[in-house]
Design a protein around this motif. Sequence first.
Motif, PDB file in Angstrom:
ATOM      1  N   HIS A   1      28.791  35.104  35.780  1.00 35.83           N
ATOM      2  CA  HIS A   1      29.737  35.894  35.013  1.00 35.83           C
ATOM      3  C   HIS A   1      29.151  37.270  34.680  1.00 35.83           C
ATOM      4  N   PHE A   2      30.019  38.271  34.688  1.00 37.69           N
ATOM      5  CA  PHE A   2      29.614  39.640  34.373  1.00 37.69           C
ATOM      6  C   PHE A   2      30.585  40.222  33.357  1.00 37.69           C
ATOM      7  N   ASP A   3      30.027  40.891  32.373  1.00 34.86           N
ATOM      8  CA  ASP A   3      30.880  41.559  31.391  1.00 34.86           C
ATOM      9  C   ASP A   3      31.348  42.897  31.962  1.00 34.86           C
ATOM     10  N   HIS A   4      32.634  43.096  31.990  1.00 29.30           N
ATOM     11  CA  HIS A   4      33.203  44.362  32.466  1.00 29.30           C
ATOM     12  C   HIS A   4      32.502  44.889  33.711  1.00 29.30           C
ATOM     13  N   PRO A   5      32.537  44.143  34.773  1.00 34.69           N
ATOM     14  CA  PRO A   5      31.749  44.558  35.939  1.00 34.69           C
ATOM     15  C   PRO A   5      32.301  45.829  36.595  1.00 34.69           C
ATOM     16  N   GLU A   6      33.642  45.992  36.567  1.00 39.38           N
ATOM     17  CA  GLU A   6      34.282  47.127  37.230  1.00 39.38           C
ATOM     18  C   GLU A   6      33.797  47.311  38.669  1.00 39.38           C
ATOM     19  N   ARG A   7      32.652  47.946  38.860  1.00 42.77           N
ATOM     20  CA  ARG A   7      32.207  48.153  40.225  1.00 42.77           C
ATOM     21  C   ARG A   7      30.932  47.348  40.471  1.00 42.77           C
ATOM     22  N   LEU A   8      31.133  46.106  40.845  1.00 44.21           N
ATOM     23  CA  LEU A   8      29.992  45.214  41.036  1.00 44.21           C
ATOM     24  C   LEU A   8      29.518  45.285  42.477  1.00 44.21           C
ATOM     25  N   GLU A   9      28.244  45.561  42.647  1.00 41.25           N
ATOM     26  CA  GLU A   9      27.697  45.538  44.000  1.00 41.25           C
ATOM     27  C   GLU A   9      26.729  44.365  44.125  1.00 41.25           C
TER      28      GLU A   9
ATOM     29  N   TYR B   1      34.800  46.325  56.034  1.00 41.66           N
ATOM     30  CA  TYR B   1      36.037  45.569  55.835  1.00 41.66           C
ATOM     31  C   TYR B   1      36.486  45.772  54.400  1.00 41.66           C
ATOM     32  N   GLU B   2      37.778  45.900  54.231  1.00 40.20           N
ATOM     33  CA  GLU B   2      38.320  46.120  52.894  1.00 40.20           C
ATOM     34  C   GLU B   2      39.593  45.301  52.719  1.00 40.20           C
ATOM     35  N   VAL B   3      39.788  44.765  51.538  1.00 35.12           N
ATOM     36  CA  VAL B   3      41.032  44.050  51.250  1.00 35.12           C
ATOM     37  C   VAL B   3      41.224  43.996  49.734  1.00 35.12           C
ATOM     38  N   MET B   4      42.449  43.832  49.327  1.00 38.34           N
ATOM     39  CA  MET B   4      42.751  43.655  47.908  1.00 38.34           C
ATOM     40  C   MET B   4      43.085  42.187  47.668  1.00 38.34           C
ATOM     41  N   LEU B   5      42.389  41.572  46.713  1.00 35.17           N
ATOM     42  CA  LEU B   5      42.698  40.192  46.356  1.00 35.17           C
ATOM     43  C   LEU B   5      43.804  40.208  45.321  1.00 35.17           C
ATOM     44  N   GLN B   6      44.966  39.818  45.775  1.00 41.22           N
ATOM     45  CA  GLN B   6      46.197  39.960  45.001  1.00 41.22           C
ATOM     46  C   GLN B   6      46.133  39.196  43.673  1.00 41.22           C
ATOM     47  N   ASP B   7      45.594  37.979  43.705  1.00 33.92           N
ATOM     48  CA  ASP B   7      45.629  37.130  42.502  1.00 33.92           C
ATOM     49  C   ASP B   7      44.703  37.631  41.407  1.00 33.92           C
ATOM     50  N   TYR B   8      43.720  38.432  41.760  1.00 36.26           N
ATOM     51  CA  TYR B   8      42.741  38.877  40.765  1.00 36.26           C
ATOM     52  C   TYR B   8      42.740  40.392  40.562  1.00 36.26           C
ATOM     53  N   GLY B   9      43.460  41.088  41.431  1.00 32.14           N
ATOM     54  CA  GLY B   9      43.421  42.545  41.346  1.00 32.14           C
ATOM     55  C   GLY B   9      42.053  43.113  41.675  1.00 32.14           C
ATOM     56  N   VAL B  10      41.288  42.374  42.461  1.00 31.97           N
ATOM     57  CA  VAL B  10      39.946  42.834  42.818  1.00 31.97           C
ATOM     58  C   VAL B  10      39.985  43.474  44.203  1.00 31.97           C
ATOM     59  N   LYS B  11      39.499  44.690  44.272  1.00 36.40           N
ATOM     60  CA  LYS B  11      39.378  45.364  45.564  1.00 36.40           C
ATOM     61  C   LYS B  11      38.022  45.004  46.166  1.00 36.40           C
ATOM     62  N   VAL B  12      38.080  44.544  47.397  1.00 36.08           N
ATOM     63  CA  VAL B  12      36.862  44.070  48.077  1.00 36.08           C
ATOM     64  C   VAL B  12      36.487  45.056  49.162  1.00 36.08           C
ATOM     65  N   GLN B  13      35.224  45.453  49.175  1.00 37.13           N
ATOM     66  CA  GLN B  13      34.699  46.275  50.274  1.00 37.13           C
ATOM     67  C   GLN B  13      33.406  45.621  50.757  1.00 37.13           C
TER      68      GLN B  13
ATOM     69  N   GLY C   1      34.560  39.561  34.859  1.00 35.51           N
ATOM     70  CA  GLY C   1      34.707  39.011  36.208  1.00 35.51           C
ATOM     71  C   GLY C   1      33.602  38.029  36.520  1.00 35.51           C
ATOM     72  N   SER C   2      33.869  37.185  37.493  1.00 29.87           N
ATOM     73  CA  SER C   2      32.862  36.214  37.907  1.00 29.87           C
ATOM     74  C   SER C   2      32.764  36.200  39.422  1.00 29.87           C
TER      75      SER C   2
ATOM     76  N   ARG D   1      31.092  45.167  47.641  1.00 36.07           N
ATOM     77  CA  ARG D   1      31.453  45.933  46.447  1.00 36.07           C
ATOM     78  C   ARG D   1      32.797  45.422  45.956  1.00 36.07           C
ATOM     79  N   TYR D   2      32.789  44.940  44.727  1.00 41.65           N
ATOM     80  CA  TYR D   2      34.001  44.402  44.137  1.00 41.65           C
ATOM     81  C   TYR D   2      34.439  45.302  42.982  1.00 41.65           C
ATOM     82  N   THR D   3      35.601  45.885  43.111  1.00 40.97           N
ATOM     83  CA  THR D   3      36.130  46.703  42.020  1.00 40.97           C
ATOM     84  C   THR D   3      37.110  45.848  41.225  1.00 40.97           C
ATOM     85  N   PHE D   4      36.671  45.482  40.036  1.00 37.81           N
ATOM     86  CA  PHE D   4      37.486  44.615  39.177  1.00 37.81           C
ATOM     87  C   PHE D   4      38.471  45.465  38.369  1.00 37.81           C
ATOM     88  N   PRO D   5      39.543  44.868  37.904  1.00 37.08           N
ATOM     89  CA  PRO D   5      40.473  45.615  37.033  1.00 37.08           C
ATOM     90  C   PRO D   5      39.721  46.146  35.812  1.00 37.08           C
TER      91      PRO D   5
END
Lengths: 782, 782
Positions: free
Chosen positions: A279-287, A153-165, A185-186, A176-180
């Motif tokens: 909380h994560f510093d610059h998570p970008e691609r958090l799994e 499943y995949e979706v983009m969370l509009q309010d945070y710009g986080v891509k969810v997989q 990110g938290s 897998r969360y791809t943060f801006p």
Amino acid sequence: MKNYYKLLILVSGLLAFGCADHNQTSIDNEKDYLHYVDPIIGTNGMGHTFPGACAPFGIVQLSPDTDTVPHNIDGKYQPRVYEYCAGYQHKDSTIVGFSHTHFSGTGHSDLGDILVMPITGPVKYHPGTQTDPDTGYRSRFSHDTEKATPGYYEVMLQDYGVKVQLTATEHVGIHRYTFPEGQDGSIILDLQHGIYNYDGKTLWANLRVENDTLLTGYRITNGWARTNYTYFAISFNQPITDYGYRDLQQPKYNGMWGKFAVNHNFPEMTGRKIVAYFHFDHPERLEMKVALSATSTEGALRNLHAETDHRDFDQLLVETQAKWNHELAIVDAEGNDDQKAMLYTSLYHTMINPSVYMDVDGQYRGLDHNVHQAKDFTNYTVFSLWDTYRALHPLFNLLQPQRNADMVTSMLKHSEQSVHGLLPVWSHNANENWCMIGYHGASVVSDAYVKDVVRQENTMLKALERSSTCPYYVNLVDYQRLGYVPFDRNNGCVSITLEYAYDDWAIYQAALKAGDEVMAERYRQRASNWRNTFDMSLGFARPRYSDGRWKEPFSLFDTEGEGFVEGNSWVYSFYVPHDVNGLMEAMGGDAQFIRNLDTLFVMPLPPEFFENTEDVTEEGLMGCYNHGNEPAHHIVYLYNWTSQPYKTQYWLREIMNRFYKNNIDGLCGNDDCGQMSAWYLFSAMGFYPVCPGSDQYVLGAPYLPYMKVRLGNGKMLEIKAPGVSDENRYVQRVTLNGEEITKLYFTHEQLMHGGELCFEMGSTPNVSRGLATEDKPYSMTH
Amino acid sequence: MKNYYKLLILVSGLLAFGCADHNQTSIDNEKDYLHYVDPIIGTNGMGHTFPGACAPFGIVQLSPDTDTVPHNIDGKYQPRVYEYCAGYQHKDSTIVGFSHTHFSGTGHSDLGDILVMPITGPVKYHPGTQTDPDTGYRSRFSHDTEKATPGYYEVMLQDYGVKVQLTATEHVGIHRYTFPEGQDGSIILDLQHGIYNYDGKTLWANLRVENDTLLTGYRITNGWARTNYTYFAISFNQPITDYGYRDLQQPKYNGMWGKFAVNHNFPEMTGRKIVAYFHFDHPERLEMKVALSATSTEGALRNLHAETDHRDFDQLLVETQAKWNHELAIVDAEGNDDQKAMLYTSLYHTMINPSVYMDVDGQYRGLDHNVHQAKDFTNYTVFSLWDTYRALHPLFNLLQPQRNADMVTSMLKHSEQSVHGLLPVWSHNANENWCMIGYHGASVVSDAYVKDVVRQENTMLKALERSSTCPYYVNLVDYQRLGYVPFDRNNGCVSITLEYAYDDWAIYQAALKAGDEVMAERYRQRASNWRNTFDMSLGFARPRYSDGRWKEPFSLFDTEGEGFVEGNSWVYSFYVPHDVNGLMEAMGGDAQFIRNLDTLFVMPLPPEFFENTEDVTEEGLMGCYNHGNEPAHHIVYLYNWTSQPYKTQYWLREIMNRFYKNNIDGLCGNDDCGQMSAWYLFSAMGFYPVCPGSDQYVLGAPYLPYMKVRLGNGKMLEIKAPGVSDENRYVQRVTLNGEEITKLYFTHEQLMHGGELCFEMGSTPNVSRGLATEDKPYSMTH
């Protein structure tokens, strides 16, 4: 009439030619079946399916929850909770978060455990509202950004710009969360979120930060499952840099606890309503991997390690989708895109519930709330038996007999671990919910036993006996004394009596095969109890008082509370699957029975009808035939016992076309853990188990020109119906491995040999087929 | 002065003769020690002991609860809850029922699990009130009908005419209820009752009627123990004829549950506040066995069967009392009745907590809430370590080293299973309560290690290190940075700093013995941190700010909130047990130190003093010396480091006579899980472990003319002090196995060899004894 027959023969000949076209002997596992499946089907309105990711029969169903609806506020029931049985309504515009457990298609809600939400910016501890999403951690989203296939499943969370997989193994949800880029990110972990939530559902929650990439914990909930233990272990691929929580319901008195700050970077959080952030510093691609267990955090850790160690999101996704492809490859079908979407999505929906309910080492929680070790079987849970005894478990006997054997063993263990000694009624996660009516566990057990899928005679007979004689179970004392459940004792009396009588017949079959003649005879007699609530003068089932009088006033449309459950006399009067001949006679004979069936499908309904009937919409009806509720599911096949069997073939195609659609509203009612889907699969193959516990599948008509089915014993069954179409919906002639079948049913043994089942189809009925007594399907009386 | 000495020599000679009188080499197990013990001692006021039945170190303490006092009502703390730490106050006139778990002598309340009450007549679901007992199921009673001996409790319930007899095994409470002849009777089982109760303490309860003589179930509570799992199995010797329950807090929405009656003769009861009844026809002599477990109902059943099968009340009573007699026979003492009552009751009180916390098969619940299997040790719980590190665990090293080894192993397991990695602070039932101050687990572990009671170096050093460096544990960051806990960061700063420094010294000893020199040196330095909160100009410990300034205003009587915890500067300034020489110097030298000690015992106190001091009554004080609170316990022995060691002997006897009395008010403060009692036993033997972690027991004076003690290694230590009395309270000469001991201490090794320890007593001090430097007890600085 004669010309008509000639035409049929001509057409049959043409179609028979086509029958030789296919001769594959194995399913092509390399073929991609995933893309036929659309998990979005049924996610709007009544289908109650979820779009998220799971592995076949896995205990994790990782899926977005689109709103938080309590089942009550200040003691007042909130009807909207019903829409959120699977947490998701396609019409919604926000996502609250991604929780790890969801029913598939049920008519009652629960679960929604362990909600995770990735956010950027300030931490929020409340989900906020759909009308004002900014008040909480939820986010807006657009369906344009959604992708859903089996296991993904995949979706983009509009309010945070986080891509969810999302993907999942049997016990682990993988995020897998791809943060801006460049942003912090938290992760919000909300341990008080739930489906069928209320102020107090979460009895207790515990959360430990084992180290900067590992959490463990659990919560105990009192939801629909009265006592539900959900343990978890969560790993991250990046270090947590800061964390904390709020207990939204602080205990009134803390004792000495509180002598130092525990809300920030303190690794133990315990309470009734824990909402934590990490909380994560610059998570970008958090799994993030979230493993579940019902036994312990150690169990969750074992599941986490066994299923996901040394693999990242991409690798796990490939593995899970390979599993799905293997399961979906059970069927190789031809048809147009919509037909394939519906067929494979149905197949997909039959492989979510029941779900594996034990750790990788075989430990599981039992009905006694203790932890048990499964020996030589896989423990399953989520038994929506009032639904699934009809077609889902029979389908498993054909396609997944090992799983069904394990499910039956799980049900027998349930009976042993339950203080009542009863088979499940509606059970999940080591709880009996007592939902709906009957003791249809008896049907599932007996059907599997009759078809040699299980043994365990002694345990089985004991469980069957207890399930059908328990003095405090719904009016069993009345039923045994009077031969029916009287209206003055239970306002669902007719439905209950009819279903008890069928279940008794199923027990009779099991006792017969097990050689217990005394028991068999006792239940053979009980199986005729349907007659006691059947007003022969009226030709319909009717509520009756304890003193024998029939209920007055009475209407064939009376439903809930007037003697029926999810149906009325029009529907329920046909509920004697084990004695259709007896029923036909009771209704006034062949002609009247046919007239009744015909009427059922075409009658106009008064608008008031819908007010009193749960789960029913006008779109879900054909006349008074309500496919969205299960009591109707066998009815269309009953023409086979009459002099006009072809009418089954006519109405079947109507039902399939009308009630199964390749879109978000694709299901006309709750999928009910795969029962609606299993009905579809059987019907698409051209036969249906009208009376589980017999070894017969009653003839319908294939829906597609070609299906190859991998049977549970590894053999292949090819079902060919060349030229079949809405036009050519009538069965002219049937051959199995070249030999003509004149009967209106196949036996389990016949089918399990596999081979080529060939249907010659035509645009007009073969009205002379299957009229002989010996060609008729099973009936207790002849 | 010369005549004085002559007299002493004469007296010594006379008494030395008496020393040869006894020469038994084994304890007489046939002798009845039970009748010396009076469990009623300490059951009024501050003692917080309970009068009920338990087995030595058993997890079941089956005892009457005389009132139900919530710890808060509508969020307001109810101070009276403090009186009910053990559920019983002798002054009360009613009994609510008999619950199965009780602390012994604690200063914080909890437990009171699984309350049982036998009644006649109509069922009542509420306990009622003490002022109007008829409003509930409680009953009036008279102390005249009470009998209490180790392992046995008896009382007559006036309102029902039911005679109650209780006994217990380690895991099972055994009840015998003699009902009035010919009458029916019921058992109330109240699963929401508890000590330290509040609206919501019981998170969840479950109860199953397995058959007409067997119940199983559990409850989970959020009391002082944040998450406490209590499973049970209950058997009756007569069949239940009728049963039912009420859930005093019905869930707001039941779902499908409730479709049939579940409140009467339905064998499964689940909810937040379950109160059930079980009815018996003409029970007359009803016997009931209630087995507990922290792991599962299966565990409770195993405990029930293993400990009670095929034995009735009478047989089990005999077995348990034989166990008690065996344990009490550790000491064979002479003295008057009051002295023996106090001695044996003290001994009894040292063998209740810590309690065995595992099933008969070794399964137990760990700090991670998971179930673990104990390998090669017995798991214990209830560690009131701020109290018990002082004398109780040292006493076990002498008398019960195997148990203490298991207790230390339990503590190390605690540290491994805790997410914090810390040794227990105040823990019970798999929960850390963080009560009181210090990390005195370090003392217990190190003391046992130094005395060769345990090994496990690696686990131990890791746990010691983590316990003393944990960044979020009470001001450890400040302490490590500044060398003291500053007042601006914690208003108990002085007490905390002093206790940390001692604990650091204990760790230093362990590291030294384990050969880790780097670690040893680090903690040796930390052990001097007491100096950093000691105002040398004043000669007293004093709160200090982060910037180094001393707190102003300041009084030596300042207590809670002004820098101290359960004490003041007068008491706490003496708290440097590992460096008494250093302390003496800091106070101004020998003369000033003696003056301070003398003053402590005799000074008059202003009445305001008592207002600010918890746990203290005027009766509990001697000057400003408060024996009811533990920080004072070692002080009387400190004269041994001075030029007037005999003053220890004087004040000791004063303390023992004044604060330990053979009556309901017999304890001047909380017994604190046996610490008060262990102090008494040590002091009665004539020595005391002033500084656990050293191998020395500092000289006091025997209280009784003769004691024979069975040491943990099986050897016998006879302690003879012929002629000892209030008059003859002074030690003149000491011999161990004939050899004179001139030192003011014994080593652990010396004592463990057993033999004859002979004290010559006299009515005037031997002022010249023990003045040489080499005779002085251990001090870090010399």
